[in-house]
Motif scaffolding. Structure first.
Motif, short mmCIF file in Angstrom:
data_model
loop_
_atom_site.label_atom_id
_atom_site.label_comp_id
_atom_site.label_asym_id
_atom_site.label_seq_id
_atom_site.Cartn_x
_atom_site.Cartn_y
_atom_site.Cartn_z
N ARG A 156 0.84 -1.21 0.00
CA ARG A 156 0.00 0.00 0.00
C ARG A 156 0.87 1.25 0.00
NH1 ARG A 156 -5.03 -1.32 -1.72
NH2 ARG A 156 -5.72 -3.24 -0.71
N HIS A 211 0.87 -2.34 -7.61
CA HIS A 211 -0.57 -2.58 -7.67
C HIS A 211 -0.88 -4.07 -7.55
CE1 HIS A 211 -2.06 1.44 -8.39
NE2 HIS A 211 -1.27 1.62 -9.42
N GLU A 224 -4.57 -4.79 -6.46
CA GLU A 224 -5.29 -3.87 -7.35
C GLU A 224 -5.00 -4.27 -8.80
OE1 GLU A 224 -4.84 -0.17 -4.15
OE2 GLU A 224 -3.68 -0.16 -6.01
N SER A 250 -6.77 -4.42 -11.65
CA SER A 250 -7.18 -3.57 -12.77
C SER A 250 -6.16 -2.45 -12.98
CB SER A 250 -8.57 -2.99 -12.51
OG SER A 250 -8.93 -2.08 -13.52
N GLN A 251 -5.76 -1.81 -11.87
CA GLN A 251 -4.75 -0.75 -11.97
C GLN A 251 -3.42 -1.31 -12.45
OE1 GLN A 251 -6.88 -1.33 -9.46
NE2 GLN A 251 -7.25 0.50 -8.21
#
Length: 429
Positions: free
Chosen positions: A261, A298, A303, A305-306
């Motif tokens: 993160r 990501h 994440e 999609s990112q």
């Protein structure tokens, strides 16, 4: 003297029981129990794995082992506490210069790090203007000029290529010494502004290399200290592209060591700064590198999609490169084969297993056999692609090959990758 329970307390603070820690390290539970009682101590190689699992430097781990003396740094080496945002300023005075030199001095302890330090420094760098020329300060010793910079740059290129074939456990002390010697010139030599900024750029690039190599040597917190100092040096030199490279490399470091993160935020800071420059200020290769690092951050943050968007941006940028692009020297390693490796790893995480296998197999086949660490790493990534495609036998064979390679070098990166793959294979079987 450290209390017998110190190691156990640290283990519990990381959410481990003796059983789960033993599983992660692939040792018997009784082995962990003996370490915590002081009945035995980890081997040097196992200390590196244990330190990584507990988020400690080797020195910090040594202080927690039962019977180990508590470290008492000599007063002459003790560094003042530095607030993270105070590293990045819009002035460059003798105080900032001397602080940077002191923190990078050979054998100086790294300042204590806080969990949000990297994110704060990256954000502060993003919003703080660089020091203007009127704020420049020089050292006071013998004058140095362009010739000194040329020699430093030649040495820097040599160390970059040495890192291609020498693992961090063998090389990081050499690089850290080079950082200290180069940084000391800022205080011990005098120079015009142009040369001073060149010295800072060299320090920044050396810090990025030291961060990578030192982490590969198992000193995680010290590596982060080098990345942060490199950001400060590049910012003071008013080189936003180099600073973005160091910030992006820091994001890669955070991704590797379980802070995905934070890594996403740091990687976005690097991209935001680059996006704020004129398009001609950077090259497609630079932009491809930054998007590629953001993509893996990501992935590790879940994440996907990112991650897919970022890796496509990286491929698009890399496809736009030209032979006459004025690429910075530090992009030398991002060859088409290396880009295939990066994309293949992301393809694996995104479920594109066949495509990943094709990319990784081809790239590994062309990899220089002297690059043992990279070959071991890439082989674990190819094994992961086969494992995710349910081809356990092929994954196991590749894992054995990666393990054989990793055992020949002192590399925390390759050892960590092999251990992670071994655990996943055990689960799959």
């Amino acid at each position: 003297m450290a209390r017998q329970s110190d190691l156990a307390q640290k283990r519990r603070s990381r959410g481990h029981t003796q059983e789960t820690l033993a599983h992660r390290l692939e040792v018997d539970v009784s082995t962990v129990a003996r370490w915590e009682r002081g009945a035995s101590t980890p081997t040097p190689r196992m200390r590196e794995a244990l330190a990584r699992e507990l988020g400690l430097s080797l020195d910090q781990l040594a202080a927690l082992l039962p019977g180990a003396p508590s470290p008492v740094p000599a007063p002459a080496r003790e560094l003042p506490a530095v607030d993270p945002v105070e590293l990045i300023k819009d002035v460059w005075t003798s105080a900032e210069r001397d602080g940077l030199v002191s923190r990078l001095a050979e054998n100086s302890p790294a300042p204590a790090l806080t969990g949000d330090r990297a994110v704060r420094v990256a954000h502060q760098w993003l919003i703080t203007p660089p020091p203007p020329a009127v704020a420049w300060t020089s050292g006071t010793g013998p004058r140095v000029g362009r010739g000194t910079l040329d020699r430093i740059q030649a040495r820097l290129r040599y160390l970059h290529h040495a890192d291609d074939v020498v693992a961090g456990g063998d090389l990081h002390t050499t690089i850290r010494g080079e950082v200290a010697r180069t940084a000391s010139l800022l205080r011990t030599a005098s120079y015009p502004e142009e040369v001073g900024r060149g010295l800072l750029r060299a320090v920044a690039e050396l810090c990025q290399l030291a961060g990578w190599s030192t982490a590969d040597g198992g000193h995680i917190a010290t590596a982060e200290h080098y990345y942060l100092s490199g950001i400060q040096a590049a910012h003071a030199a008013d080189d936003p592209v180099l600073a973005a490279q160091v910030v992006s490399a820091l994001a890669g470091h955070l991704t590797e060591f379980g802070r995905a993160r934070d890594a996403v935020l740091v990687a976005r800071s690097a991209l935001a700064r680059i996006d704020g420059l004129d398009r001609g200020a950077t090259t497609p290769t630079v932009r491809a590198l930054l998007h590629a690092r953001a993509s893996w951050a990501h992935v590790e943050a879940g994440e996907f999609s990112q991650a897919a968007t970022a890796i496509q941006r990286a491929q698009d940028e890399y496809g736009d490169r030209r032979d006459d692009d004025p690429d910075p020297a530090w992009t030398y390693w991002l060859t088409p084969e290396e880009m295939d490796i990066i994309v293949g790893r992301v393809d694996t995480a995104l479920g594109r297993h066949q495509r990943a296998q094709q990319r990784l197999t081809s790239a590994i086949g062309s990899c220089d056999h002297r690059r043992v660490r990279e070959t071991a790493l890439y082989t674990t990534w190819l094994a992961d692609a086969h494992l995710r495609a349910q081809d356990v036998d092929r994954a196991a064979a590749l894992a054995d090959r990666a393990r054989q390679l990793s055992e020949t070098i002192p590399s925390a990166y390759s050892e960590r990758a092999v251990q992670h793959l071994t655990r996943r294979l055990a689960t799959a079987r």
